[in-house]
Design a protein around this motif. Structure first.
Motif, short mmCIF file in Angstrom:
data_model
loop_
_atom_site.label_atom_id
_atom_site.label_comp_id
_atom_site.label_asym_id
_atom_site.label_seq_id
_atom_site.Cartn_x
_atom_site.Cartn_y
_atom_site.Cartn_z
N VAL A 196 -79.42 -50.72 -75.99
CA VAL A 196 -80.57 -51.63 -75.92
C VAL A 196 -81.73 -51.09 -76.76
CG1 VAL A 196 -82.33 -52.59 -74.38
CG2 VAL A 196 -79.94 -52.53 -73.66
N PHE A 197 -81.96 -49.79 -76.68
CA PHE A 197 -83.05 -49.18 -77.44
C PHE A 197 -82.83 -49.32 -78.94
CE2 PHE A 197 -84.48 -45.27 -79.65
CZ PHE A 197 -85.85 -45.46 -79.55
N VAL A 198 -81.62 -49.00 -79.40
CA VAL A 198 -81.32 -49.11 -80.84
C VAL A 198 -81.42 -50.56 -81.29
CG1 VAL A 198 -79.53 -48.80 -82.58
CG2 VAL A 198 -79.90 -47.02 -80.86
N SER A 199 -80.93 -51.50 -80.46
CA SER A 199 -81.02 -52.92 -80.80
C SER A 199 -82.47 -53.36 -80.92
CB SER A 199 -80.30 -53.76 -79.74
OG SER A 199 -78.94 -53.40 -79.64
N PHE A 200 -83.33 -52.86 -80.01
CA PHE A 200 -84.75 -53.17 -80.07
C PHE A 200 -85.38 -52.66 -81.35
CE2 PHE A 200 -89.10 -51.62 -79.12
CZ PHE A 200 -89.73 -52.85 -78.93
N VAL A 201 -85.06 -51.43 -81.71
CA VAL A 201 -85.60 -50.84 -82.94
C VAL A 201 -85.13 -51.61 -84.17
CG1 VAL A 201 -85.58 -48.79 -84.42
CG2 VAL A 201 -85.87 -48.54 -81.95
N MET A 202 -83.84 -51.96 -84.20
CA MET A 202 -83.31 -52.71 -85.33
C MET A 202 -83.98 -54.07 -85.45
SD MET A 202 -81.27 -50.79 -86.92
CE MET A 202 -80.66 -52.05 -88.04
N THR A 203 -84.25 -54.70 -84.31
CA THR A 203 -84.92 -56.00 -84.34
C THR A 203 -86.32 -55.87 -84.93
OG1 THR A 203 -83.68 -56.74 -82.40
CG2 THR A 203 -85.69 -57.94 -82.93
N ILE A 204 -87.03 -54.82 -84.51
CA ILE A 204 -88.39 -54.60 -85.02
C ILE A 204 -88.39 -54.43 -86.53
CG2 ILE A 204 -90.32 -52.98 -85.07
CD1 ILE A 204 -89.88 -52.48 -82.13
N GLY A 238 -89.82 -55.99 -91.57
CA GLY A 238 -89.42 -55.91 -92.97
C GLY A 238 -89.49 -57.26 -93.65
N ALA A 239 -88.98 -58.30 -92.98
CA ALA A 239 -89.04 -59.65 -93.55
C ALA A 239 -90.49 -60.12 -93.67
CB ALA A 239 -88.23 -60.60 -92.68
N LEU A 240 -91.31 -59.80 -92.66
CA LEU A 240 -92.72 -60.20 -92.68
C LEU A 240 -93.47 -59.54 -93.84
CD1 LEU A 240 -95.03 -61.73 -91.31
CD2 LEU A 240 -95.36 -59.75 -89.83
N MET A 241 -93.23 -58.26 -94.04
CA MET A 241 -93.91 -57.55 -95.12
C MET A 241 -93.45 -58.05 -96.48
SD MET A 241 -96.19 -55.51 -93.96
CE MET A 241 -96.49 -54.37 -95.29
N TYR A 242 -92.22 -58.48 -96.58
CA TYR A 242 -91.74 -59.05 -97.84
C TYR A 242 -92.51 -60.32 -98.18
CZ TYR A 242 -88.64 -61.41 -101.15
OH TYR A 242 -88.12 -62.07 -102.25
N VAL A 243 -92.82 -61.11 -97.15
CA VAL A 243 -93.59 -62.34 -97.36
C VAL A 243 -95.05 -62.01 -97.65
CG1 VAL A 243 -94.39 -64.46 -96.26
CG2 VAL A 243 -92.04 -63.69 -95.90
N VAL A 244 -95.61 -61.07 -96.92
CA VAL A 244 -97.03 -60.75 -97.05
C VAL A 244 -97.34 -60.05 -98.37
CG1 VAL A 244 -98.93 -59.39 -96.08
CG2 VAL A 244 -97.41 -60.67 -94.55
N PRO A 247 -84.23 -56.02 -98.04
CA PRO A 247 -83.69 -54.68 -97.72
C PRO A 247 -84.67 -53.55 -98.03
CG PRO A 247 -81.99 -56.01 -98.73
CD PRO A 247 -83.27 -56.81 -98.83
N VAL A 248 -85.39 -53.65 -99.15
CA VAL A 248 -86.39 -52.63 -99.48
C VAL A 248 -87.50 -52.64 -98.44
CG1 VAL A 248 -88.16 -51.97 -101.16
CG2 VAL A 248 -85.89 -52.64 -101.95
N SER A 249 -87.91 -53.82 -98.00
CA SER A 249 -88.95 -53.92 -96.98
C SER A 249 -88.47 -53.35 -95.65
CB SER A 249 -89.36 -55.39 -96.80
OG SER A 249 -89.84 -55.93 -98.01
N ILE A 250 -87.19 -53.56 -95.33
CA ILE A 250 -86.63 -52.98 -94.10
C ILE A 250 -86.62 -51.47 -94.19
CG2 ILE A 250 -84.51 -52.77 -92.75
CD1 ILE A 250 -83.95 -55.71 -93.36
N TYR A 251 -86.27 -50.95 -95.38
CA TYR A 251 -86.32 -49.50 -95.59
C TYR A 251 -87.72 -48.97 -95.32
CZ TYR A 251 -87.44 -45.46 -98.49
OH TYR A 251 -87.94 -44.27 -98.96
N TRP A 252 -88.74 -49.67 -95.83
CA TRP A 252 -90.12 -49.25 -95.59
C TRP A 252 -90.44 -49.29 -94.10
CZ3 TRP A 252 -93.83 -52.15 -93.14
CH2 TRP A 252 -95.11 -51.59 -93.10
N ALA A 253 -89.97 -50.32 -93.40
CA ALA A 253 -90.24 -50.45 -91.97
C ALA A 253 -89.59 -49.31 -91.19
CB ALA A 253 -89.73 -51.79 -91.46
N ILE A 254 -88.39 -48.92 -91.56
CA ILE A 254 -87.71 -47.81 -90.88
C ILE A 254 -88.48 -46.52 -91.10
CG2 ILE A 254 -85.61 -46.40 -90.86
CD1 ILE A 254 -84.04 -48.92 -91.56
N VAL A 255 -88.88 -46.28 -92.35
CA VAL A 255 -89.62 -45.05 -92.67
C VAL A 255 -90.96 -45.02 -91.93
CG1 VAL A 255 -90.80 -43.84 -94.53
CG2 VAL A 255 -88.51 -44.74 -94.91
N THR A 256 -91.60 -46.16 -91.84
CA THR A 256 -92.91 -46.22 -91.17
C THR A 256 -92.77 -46.10 -89.66
OG1 THR A 256 -93.72 -47.65 -92.95
CG2 THR A 256 -95.01 -47.59 -90.92
#
Length: 244
Positions: A152-160, A165-171, A182-191
């Motif tokens: 559940v925890f990993v699924s929650f993190v992946m959802t975030i 990531g998709a939101l930042m790609y738009v913004v 995918p690049v935005s998701i990478y940034w989200a994971i790092v952040t």
């Protein structure tokens, strides 16, 4: 094939750890593994490779020859050869010698020789560290009992990271360095994990706000795993209990 008496003697030295000769052999083997790993690490340094390349290569072939003979000796010593070959240590022993031979055809493959470090796991058997193995099994059992919470925890993190990531790609878009989702998701994971490489950073005010919220959330996410597996104090009988 070796005569039976010599095979049994070889077996006692190589596979057993309860005699002085076997322990001396195992400790010598461990030091040899460490030395071979040091050679591989030194050879990866350009300055050392340029100056001592031939010496390091000779040393590497020397260690590979020793480990090849040792692998062959293990095959000769045991009567259950297939069981050894397909066991964890059998596979590791084989992989510890293959890269050197493979490097003849594929340059750079010798870097994989650091897998020899896995052979150091034998130290748990050699030095009679059974209690540490037992503690490791206890921790493994606690993690297994907590598998649903972890999922559940990993699924929650992946959802975030997917949503942010998709939101930042738009913004931010490509102008801000967020060239794809995918690049935005990478940034989200790092952040979210508070690593913060800094290779990608938001430029707009809204992007910075989202990034700040994700960073704060990241600190909360770090604290969650500590609550998934909880170690309690010893009970009245002095036994350590684990709750999940």
């Amino acid at each position: 094939m070796l005569p039976e008496r010599y095979r049994r003697l070889l077996y006692l030295i190589i596979f057993r750890h309860d005699t002085s000769g076997a322990r001396a052999y195992d400790i010598l083997l461990l030091w040899t593994i460490l030395a071979s790993i040091v050679v591989v690490l030194l050879d990866s340094v350009k300055e050392l490779h340029a100056r001592w390349g031939e010496v390091l290569l000779t040393a590497e072939w020397f260690f590979t020859g020793l480990f090849t003979l040792e692998y062959a000796a293990r095959l000769l010593a045991t009567t259950q050869r297939l069981r050894y070959v397909f066991s964890f240590f059998g596979i590791v022993d084989l992989l510890s010698i293959v890269p050197t031979y493979l490097a003849v055809l594929v340059p750079g493959a010798q870097s994989l020789l650091t897998i020899r470090a896995l052979r150091l796991l034998r130290v748990f058997r050699i030095l009679k560290l059974g209690e540490y193995v037992g503690e490791g099994l206890t921790l493994s059992q606690a993690l297994w009992n907590s598998r649903k919470k972890i999922t559940v925890f990993v699924s929650f993190v992946m959802t975030i990271v997917l949503v942010v990531g998709a939101l930042m790609y738009v913004v931010e878009g490509e102008e801000g360095g967020f060239t794809s989702i995918p690049v935005s998701i990478y940034w989200a994971i790092v952040t979210l994990t508070t690593v913060g490489y800094g290779d990608i950073a938001p430029k707009t005010a809204l992007g910075k706000f989202i990034a700040s919220a994700l960073m704060i959330l990241g600190y909360g996410v770090i604290a969650v795993p500590t609550g998934i597996v909880t170690w309690t104090t010893p009970n009245c009988h002095g036994a350590m209990s684990v709750t999940a």
